[in-house]
Design a protein around this motif. Structure first.
Motif, PDB file in Angstrom:
ATOM      1  N   ILE A  23       0.909  10.097   7.508  1.00 57.66           N
ATOM      2  CA  ILE A  23      -0.290   9.442   8.028  1.00 57.66           C
ATOM      3  C   ILE A  23      -0.827   8.427   7.029  1.00 57.66           C
ATOM      4  O   ILE A  23      -1.209   8.772   5.909  1.00 57.66           O
ATOM      5  CB  ILE A  23      -1.393  10.476   8.338  1.00 57.66           C
ATOM      6  N   ASP A  24      -0.831   7.156   7.443  1.00 57.12           N
ATOM      7  CA  ASP A  24      -1.356   6.071   6.614  1.00 57.12           C
ATOM      8  C   ASP A  24      -2.807   5.831   7.012  1.00 57.12           C
ATOM      9  O   ASP A  24      -3.091   5.504   8.154  1.00 57.12           O
ATOM     10  CB  ASP A  24      -0.506   4.813   6.856  1.00 57.12           C
ATOM     11  N   THR A  25      -3.728   6.041   6.092  1.00 60.62           N
ATOM     12  CA  THR A  25      -5.149   5.921   6.452  1.00 60.62           C
ATOM     13  C   THR A  25      -5.728   4.588   5.986  1.00 60.62           C
ATOM     14  O   THR A  25      -5.084   3.837   5.259  1.00 60.62           O
ATOM     15  CB  THR A  25      -5.976   7.059   5.832  1.00 60.62           C
ATOM     16  N   LYS A  71      -0.916   1.858  -0.053  1.00 59.79           N
ATOM     17  CA  LYS A  71      -0.694   2.999   0.854  1.00 59.79           C
ATOM     18  C   LYS A  71       0.324   2.691   1.947  1.00 59.79           C
ATOM     19  O   LYS A  71       1.266   3.451   2.170  1.00 59.79           O
ATOM     20  CB  LYS A  71      -2.000   3.407   1.559  1.00 59.79           C
ATOM     21  N   THR A  72       0.087   1.594   2.659  1.00 60.20           N
ATOM     22  CA  THR A  72       0.935   1.288   3.806  1.00 60.20           C
ATOM     23  C   THR A  72       2.375   1.062   3.352  1.00 60.20           C
ATOM     24  O   THR A  72       3.323   1.596   3.937  1.00 60.20           O
ATOM     25  CB  THR A  72       0.392   0.056   4.550  1.00 60.20           C
ATOM     26  N   THR A  73       2.526   0.297   2.276  1.00 61.97           N
ATOM     27  CA  THR A  73       3.862   0.062   1.740  1.00 61.97           C
ATOM     28  C   THR A  73       4.496   1.385   1.323  1.00 61.97           C
ATOM     29  O   THR A  73       5.654   1.667   1.633  1.00 61.97           O
ATOM     30  CB  THR A  73       3.788  -0.867   0.507  1.00 61.97           C
ATOM     31  N   ALA A  79      -3.178   5.076  11.076  1.00 63.59           N
ATOM     32  CA  ALA A  79      -4.548   5.560  11.289  1.00 63.59           C
ATOM     33  C   ALA A  79      -5.585   4.643  10.651  1.00 63.59           C
ATOM     34  O   ALA A  79      -6.716   5.034  10.401  1.00 63.59           O
ATOM     35  CB  ALA A  79      -4.688   6.991  10.752  1.00 63.59           C
ATOM     36  N   ASP A  80      -5.184   3.409  10.367  1.00 64.83           N
ATOM     37  CA  ASP A  80      -6.131   2.418   9.868  1.00 64.83           C
ATOM     38  C   ASP A  80      -6.652   1.643  11.076  1.00 64.83           C
ATOM     39  O   ASP A  80      -5.973   0.763  11.603  1.00 64.83           O
ATOM     40  CB  ASP A  80      -5.410   1.474   8.890  1.00 64.83           C
ATOM     41  N   VAL A  81      -7.866   1.993  11.512  1.00 67.28           N
ATOM     42  CA  VAL A  81      -8.366   1.404  12.763  1.00 67.28           C
ATOM     43  C   VAL A  81      -9.209   0.156  12.542  1.00 67.28           C
ATOM     44  O   VAL A  81      -9.703  -0.448  13.480  1.00 67.28           O
ATOM     45  CB  VAL A  81      -9.216   2.430  13.553  1.00 67.28           C
ATOM     46  N   TYR A  82      -9.374  -0.223  11.282  1.00 71.01           N
ATOM     47  CA  TYR A  82     -10.283  -1.346  11.015  1.00 71.01           C
ATOM     48  C   TYR A  82      -9.594  -2.679  11.002  1.00 71.01           C
ATOM     49  O   TYR A  82     -10.179  -3.692  11.343  1.00 71.01           O
ATOM     50  CB  TYR A  82     -11.026  -1.115   9.698  1.00 71.01           C
ATOM     51  N   ARG A  83      -8.341  -2.680  10.589  1.00 71.91           N
ATOM     52  CA  ARG A  83      -7.656  -3.955  10.512  1.00 71.91           C
ATOM     53  C   ARG A  83      -6.439  -3.910  11.431  1.00 71.91           C
ATOM     54  O   ARG A  83      -5.457  -3.239  11.147  1.00 71.91           O
ATOM     55  CB  ARG A  83      -7.211  -4.232   9.073  1.00 71.91           C
ATOM     56  N   PRO A  84      -6.493  -4.634  12.553  1.00 72.38           N
ATOM     57  CA  PRO A  84      -5.347  -4.664  13.469  1.00 72.38           C
ATOM     58  C   PRO A  84      -4.081  -5.076  12.718  1.00 72.38           C
ATOM     59  O   PRO A  84      -2.979  -4.601  13.023  1.00 72.38           O
ATOM     60  CB  PRO A  84      -5.732  -5.729  14.491  1.00 72.38           C
ATOM     61  N   ASN A 116       0.005  -3.574  12.585  1.00 72.25           N
ATOM     62  CA  ASN A 116       1.183  -4.430  12.704  1.00 72.25           C
ATOM     63  C   ASN A 116       2.088  -4.332  11.489  1.00 72.25           C
ATOM     64  O   ASN A 116       3.305  -4.280  11.604  1.00 72.25           O
ATOM     65  CB  ASN A 116       0.763  -5.895  12.878  1.00 72.25           C
ATOM     66  N   GLN A 117       1.441  -4.329  10.334  1.00 77.09           N
ATOM     67  CA  GLN A 117       2.186  -4.235   9.070  1.00 77.09           C
ATOM     68  C   GLN A 117       3.059  -2.982   9.076  1.00 77.09           C
ATOM     69  O   GLN A 117       4.248  -3.033   8.741  1.00 77.09           O
ATOM     70  CB  GLN A 117       1.169  -4.169   7.920  1.00 77.09           C
ATOM     71  N   LEU A 118       2.482  -1.869   9.499  1.00 72.54           N
ATOM     72  CA  LEU A 118       3.238  -0.614   9.513  1.00 72.54           C
ATOM     73  C   LEU A 118       4.363  -0.665  10.552  1.00 72.54           C
ATOM     74  O   LEU A 118       5.464  -0.163  10.310  1.00 72.54           O
ATOM     75  CB  LEU A 118       2.306   0.573   9.784  1.00 72.54           C
TER      76      LEU A 118
HETATM   77 MG    MG Z   1      -2.831  -0.251   4.524  1.00 74.00          MG
END
Ligand code: MG
Ligand code: GDP
Length: 436
Positions: free
Chosen positions: A184-186, A109-111, A132-137, A141-143
């Protein structure tokens, strides 16, 4: 004895009809190929059964074998099933277009959100990426890193644990900054999980995205199908994105997914780099699933035979000076069956890029077709009766100008004259003899 002999002969030359008997071996082989490509076994079985029912009794033309014909029918049907309709992504001409990505963790997704952002930016859209991925900081950063690479702003709220609010604030930010495209990346999870579904559904309900795209890793086989089904039921989506087609996977899961979820595939991605994003071509995936090389060349050969047979019939008419508008139409349909002129030409190595911007007009074919279709049977067979008022009617009926109609009739008359001349010169034997 004669009957038996005849049957054997038919098998050899391929004359006759498709029967359980003469296609069973090919069907078994194709079923194995589908299973190897990761198509769910129930889906493969059903698919082959359906095609068989439709194909039995079909006439086998000229020199192709029943096995070749059934393979071609399967290829066409597979392409149709993979394709579905309306694969374009919807972009609002004004206001904000919101695209939301959902899918399991690790599916890409993020990629993909960065790939899509890059693509849309190249189409002059003003893009905002939303983390919008709140679980993994690390995900935020990746995005951010990806956004920097493609020079697209990334919206995030550092200490927020509320993805719905992040999405809402991001839209507000886009409005204020006159950005017309929000991606929006979830957050995903490793497995189907109620909380993940609830969260995605909540964001979707609040934001009401223009497009919700379900992203799926083509390497994950049956998991891909299960997650597609779950996301379809709990969140629903408008289209599918298939990732990691650069790997070993032949993409058979797409057929399985489409068997349970009636949504079109909109993009495929085949590589980690940000430029590896492509619109989806069902025929390419069909080739890949059926194992590229052998089967495809076989299918092409079968197609060629069918075309040759039609060309031969046309040839006979030409020689008898009986070429009319119906034959003309048939010829156009044959051309169109080969795909768009532009796409055919662009497949020729070395020519593709040079010709990309040249103006090759498929619309012209459509125009000619529409004019002929507006003619009556009598007019097609006997174009001489096409007087002024008939021409006017045809122009109106086909949505073309009278000049268009006149031009076509003139071209047709010239063609007929030429055919007659050639036939006369060669003593009625015809110069365009196909039999070399
Ligand atoms: Mg992701
Ligand atoms: P997410 O958890 O859904 O956001 O997935 P990511 O975007 O973080 O991707 C997970 C991993 O898959 C990363 O290592 C990506 O580089 C990789 N990846 C994503 N798309 C592709 C692809 O098309 N091909 C390949 N080979 N790797 C990909």
């Amino acid at each position: 004895l004669t009957e038996k002999f005849e049957r054997v002969l038919k098998k050899v030359t391929g004359q006759g009809r498709l029967t359980e008997e003469n296609i069973s071996e090919t069907l078994r082989e194709i079923r194995r190929v589908l299973l190897d490509a990761d198509v769910n076994y129930k889906v493969a079985k059903q698919f082959i059964e359906d095609v068989k029912v439709k194909a039995l009794g079909k006439e086998v033309l000229t020199s192709i074998t029943p096995g070749q014909l059934i393979t071609k029918i399967i290829y066409d049907e597979l392409t149709r099933l993979l394709g579905g309709n309306g694969a374009e992504i919807k972009l609002n001409p004004s206001g904000i277009t919101t695209i939301m990505l959902i899918g399991l963790q690790g599916c890409g997704k993020t990629t993909f959100s960065a790939k899509l952002a890059r693509l849309l930016k190249s189409k002059k859209r003003d893009v905002l990426l939303v983390a919008a991925d709140v679980y993994r900081p690390a995900a935020v950063n990746q995005l951010k890193i990806l956004g920097k690479q493609i020079d697209v702003p990334v919206f995030s709220i550092d200490d927020s644990k509320d993805p719905v609010k992040i999405a809402e604030d991001a839209l507000e930010y886009a409005r204020q900054n006159k950005l017309n495209t929000v991606i929006i990346d979830t957050a995903g999870r490793l497995h189907i999980d109620e909380e993940m579904m609830r969260e995605a559904a909540a964001i979707k309900a609040k934001v009401n995205p223009t497009e919700t795209l379900f992203v799926v890793d083509s390497m994950t086989g049956q998991d891909a199908v299960n997650s597609a089904k779950a996301f379809h039921e709990k969140v629903d989506f408008d289209g599918i994105v298939i990732t990691k087609l650069d790997g070993d996977s032949r993409g058979g899961c797409v057929l399985s997914i489409r068997a349970v979820v009636d949504r079109p595939v909109k993009f495929v991605s085949a590589g980690e780099k940000l430029d590896s994003i492509e619109v989806f071509y069902p025929d390419r995936l069909a080739s890949r699933i059926l194992g590229k090389g052998d089967i495809v060349s076989l299918v092409e050969k079968a197609q060629q035979q069918v075309d040759e047979k039609e060309a031969e019939e046309l040839q006979k008419k030409l020689m008898a000076n009986k070429f009319d508008f119906d034959d003309f139409l048939k010829q156009i349909k044959m051309l169109k069956k080969m795909g768009s002129l532009k796409s055919i030409i662009s497949m020729i190595p070395g020519v593709g890029s040079a010709i990309k911007n040249a103006d090759i007009d498929d619309k012209q074919l459509v125009k000619v077709e529409s004019i002929i279709q507006s003619m009556t049977k009598e007019e097609r067979r006997n174009p001489k009766i096409l007087n002024g008022s008939r021409r006017k009617r045809i122009a109106r009926g086909s949505g073309n100008t009278i000049q268009d109609v006149n031009r076509l009739i003139k071209q047709f008359n010239e063609m007929q004259k030429m055919i007659k001349m050639i036939n006369k010169q060669s003593g009625g034997r015809g110069m365009l003899n196909l039999k070399k």
